[in-house]
Design a protein around this motif. Sequence first.
Motif, PDB file in Angstrom:
ATOM      1  N   THR A 128     -59.527 -39.235 -48.073  1.00  0.00           N
ATOM      2  CA  THR A 128     -59.177 -40.604 -47.688  1.00  0.00           C
ATOM      3  C   THR A 128     -60.314 -41.256 -46.895  1.00  0.00           C
ATOM      4  O   THR A 128     -60.646 -42.417 -47.122  1.00  0.00           O
ATOM      5  CB  THR A 128     -57.885 -40.608 -46.849  1.00  0.00           C
ATOM      6  N   LEU A 129     -60.913 -40.508 -45.970  1.00  0.00           N
ATOM      7  CA  LEU A 129     -61.973 -41.045 -45.117  1.00  0.00           C
ATOM      8  C   LEU A 129     -63.313 -41.169 -45.835  1.00  0.00           C
ATOM      9  O   LEU A 129     -64.126 -42.021 -45.480  1.00  0.00           O
ATOM     10  CB  LEU A 129     -62.148 -40.159 -43.884  1.00  0.00           C
ATOM     11  N   ALA A 130     -63.553 -40.332 -46.822  1.00  0.00           N
ATOM     12  CA  ALA A 130     -64.858 -40.276 -47.487  1.00  0.00           C
ATOM     13  C   ALA A 130     -65.094 -41.499 -48.361  1.00  0.00           C
ATOM     14  O   ALA A 130     -64.187 -41.983 -49.038  1.00  0.00           O
ATOM     15  CB  ALA A 130     -64.954 -39.010 -48.333  1.00  0.00           C
ATOM     16  N   ALA A 131     -66.337 -41.955 -48.338  1.00  0.00           N
ATOM     17  CA  ALA A 131     -66.731 -43.034 -49.239  1.00  0.00           C
ATOM     18  C   ALA A 131     -66.900 -42.503 -50.654  1.00  0.00           C
ATOM     19  O   ALA A 131     -66.635 -43.209 -51.628  1.00  0.00           O
ATOM     20  CB  ALA A 131     -68.032 -43.669 -48.757  1.00  0.00           C
ATOM     21  N   ASP A 132     -67.360 -41.256 -50.772  1.00  0.00           N
ATOM     22  CA  ASP A 132     -67.573 -40.606 -52.060  1.00  0.00           C
ATOM     23  C   ASP A 132     -66.960 -39.207 -52.027  1.00  0.00           C
ATOM     24  O   ASP A 132     -67.080 -38.510 -51.015  1.00  0.00           O
ATOM     25  CB  ASP A 132     -69.065 -40.450 -52.374  1.00  0.00           C
ATOM     26  N   VAL A 133     -66.357 -38.813 -53.134  1.00  0.00           N
ATOM     27  CA  VAL A 133     -65.829 -37.461 -53.277  1.00  0.00           C
ATOM     28  C   VAL A 133     -66.370 -36.895 -54.584  1.00  0.00           C
ATOM     29  O   VAL A 133     -66.257 -37.529 -55.636  1.00  0.00           O
ATOM     30  CB  VAL A 133     -64.283 -37.431 -53.297  1.00  0.00           C
ATOM     31  N   THR A 134     -66.964 -35.708 -54.489  1.00  0.00           N
ATOM     32  CA  THR A 134     -67.513 -35.034 -55.665  1.00  0.00           C
ATOM     33  C   THR A 134     -66.865 -33.665 -55.788  1.00  0.00           C
ATOM     34  O   THR A 134     -66.801 -32.914 -54.816  1.00  0.00           O
ATOM     35  CB  THR A 134     -69.044 -34.876 -55.538  1.00  0.00           C
ATOM     36  N   TYR A 135     -66.373 -33.355 -56.982  1.00  0.00           N
ATOM     37  CA  TYR A 135     -65.807 -32.037 -57.252  1.00  0.00           C
ATOM     38  C   TYR A 135     -66.857 -31.225 -57.992  1.00  0.00           C
ATOM     39  O   TYR A 135     -67.467 -31.710 -58.954  1.00  0.00           O
ATOM     40  CB  TYR A 135     -64.525 -32.152 -58.092  1.00  0.00           C
ATOM     41  N   VAL A 136     -67.071 -29.989 -57.536  1.00  0.00           N
ATOM     42  CA  VAL A 136     -68.061 -29.108 -58.161  1.00  0.00           C
ATOM     43  C   VAL A 136     -67.341 -27.916 -58.777  1.00  0.00           C
ATOM     44  O   VAL A 136     -66.535 -27.258 -58.119  1.00  0.00           O
ATOM     45  CB  VAL A 136     -69.118 -28.630 -57.127  1.00  0.00           C
ATOM     46  N   TRP A 137     -67.653 -27.670 -60.032  1.00  0.00           N
ATOM     47  CA  TRP A 137     -67.028 -26.586 -60.770  1.00  0.00           C
ATOM     48  C   TRP A 137     -68.081 -25.987 -61.695  1.00  0.00           C
ATOM     49  O   TRP A 137     -68.684 -26.717 -62.495  1.00  0.00           O
ATOM     50  CB  TRP A 137     -65.853 -27.148 -61.562  1.00  0.00           C
ATOM     51  N   HIS A 138     -68.349 -24.708 -61.548  1.00  0.00           N
ATOM     52  CA  HIS A 138     -69.358 -24.014 -62.361  1.00  0.00           C
ATOM     53  C   HIS A 138     -70.720 -24.692 -62.296  1.00  0.00           C
ATOM     54  O   HIS A 138     -71.444 -24.771 -63.296  1.00  0.00           O
ATOM     55  CB  HIS A 138     -68.918 -23.899 -63.828  1.00  0.00           C
ATOM     56  N   GLY A 139     -71.071 -25.216 -61.121  1.00  0.00           N
ATOM     57  CA  GLY A 139     -72.363 -25.857 -60.955  1.00  0.00           C
ATOM     58  C   GLY A 139     -72.448 -27.272 -61.497  1.00  0.00           C
ATOM     59  O   GLY A 139     -73.505 -27.900 -61.446  1.00  0.00           O
ATOM     60  N   LEU A 140     -71.345 -27.791 -61.994  1.00  0.00           N
ATOM     61  CA  LEU A 140     -71.305 -29.141 -62.537  1.00  0.00           C
ATOM     62  C   LEU A 140     -70.608 -30.058 -61.534  1.00  0.00           C
ATOM     63  O   LEU A 140     -69.550 -29.716 -61.014  1.00  0.00           O
ATOM     64  CB  LEU A 140     -70.557 -29.176 -63.871  1.00  0.00           C
ATOM     65  N   GLU A 141     -71.217 -31.208 -61.285  1.00  0.00           N
ATOM     66  CA  GLU A 141     -70.637 -32.145 -60.337  1.00  0.00           C
ATOM     67  C   GLU A 141     -69.928 -33.268 -61.085  1.00  0.00           C
ATOM     68  O   GLU A 141     -70.429 -33.771 -62.067  1.00  0.00           O
ATOM     69  CB  GLU A 141     -71.708 -32.775 -59.437  1.00  0.00           C
ATOM     70  N   LYS A 142     -68.767 -33.635 -60.554  1.00  0.00           N
ATOM     71  CA  LYS A 142     -68.049 -34.788 -61.098  1.00  0.00           C
ATOM     72  C   LYS A 142     -67.613 -35.666 -59.930  1.00  0.00           C
ATOM     73  O   LYS A 142     -66.863 -35.208 -59.059  1.00  0.00           O
ATOM     74  CB  LYS A 142     -66.830 -34.360 -61.907  1.00  0.00           C
ATOM     75  N   LYS A 143     -68.103 -36.877 -59.927  1.00  0.00           N
ATOM     76  CA  LYS A 143     -67.695 -37.820 -58.888  1.00  0.00           C
ATOM     77  C   LYS A 143     -66.286 -38.279 -59.199  1.00  0.00           C
ATOM     78  O   LYS A 143     -66.017 -38.780 -60.288  1.00  0.00           O
ATOM     79  CB  LYS A 143     -68.662 -39.008 -58.836  1.00  0.00           C
ATOM     80  N   ILE A 144     -65.380 -38.098 -58.215  1.00  0.00           N
ATOM     81  CA  ILE A 144     -63.980 -38.492 -58.456  1.00  0.00           C
ATOM     82  C   ILE A 144     -63.554 -39.647 -57.559  1.00  0.00           C
ATOM     83  O   ILE A 144     -62.463 -40.171 -57.714  1.00  0.00           O
ATOM     84  CB  ILE A 144     -63.031 -37.281 -58.321  1.00  0.00           C
ATOM     85  N   LYS A 145     -64.421 -40.026 -56.640  1.00  0.00           N
ATOM     86  CA  LYS A 145     -64.167 -41.229 -55.822  1.00  0.00           C
ATOM     87  C   LYS A 145     -65.498 -41.826 -55.456  1.00  0.00           C
ATOM     88  O   LYS A 145     -66.433 -41.173 -55.093  1.00  0.00           O
ATOM     89  CB  LYS A 145     -63.384 -40.888 -54.557  1.00  0.00           C
TER      90      LYS A 145
END
Length: 145
Positions: A128-145
């Motif tokens: 909620t507080l973050a301007a950006d949220v990135t999920y990392v899975w198997h070395g791959l990044e996906k911006k989700i916010k």
Amino acid sequence: MQLIIGGAYSGKRQAVRKLYPSKKISWVSAYEGIQLGHWQNMWEEKTLLVLEGWEVWLRDEIEGGRCQLDVIREGYRHTLEAVCSEENRRNEHAVVIMLEMGRGIVPIAEADRSLRDVCGWLQQDAATLAADVTYVWHGLEKKIK
């Protein structure tokens, strides 16, 4: 503040280095025995602040038995708010790395369930507080916010 979240050994640290390749980093890590309360003193001028090991800090609080889970969550949420405030004051970036845990599995031990619960609540607060949220899975990044 940016939140980077993912499972154990999924590449979260590498994602930080990839996102900020030329930036000097003030790294505050529970994995190196650093207490969260020292983050302000460790944040050097003109550096990126990275805070990691939240599950270690939270486990210490839970095992210490000094507070109820909601009080622990509230205290850590205030820390996240302070990081955001200091980030704005300094005009610098801060990154919070959090370990995604559980994936729906409910631990048998009560202390482990408590840790999973508080981590999940705090991750919601951080997202909620973050301007950006990135999920990392198997070395791959996906911006989700």
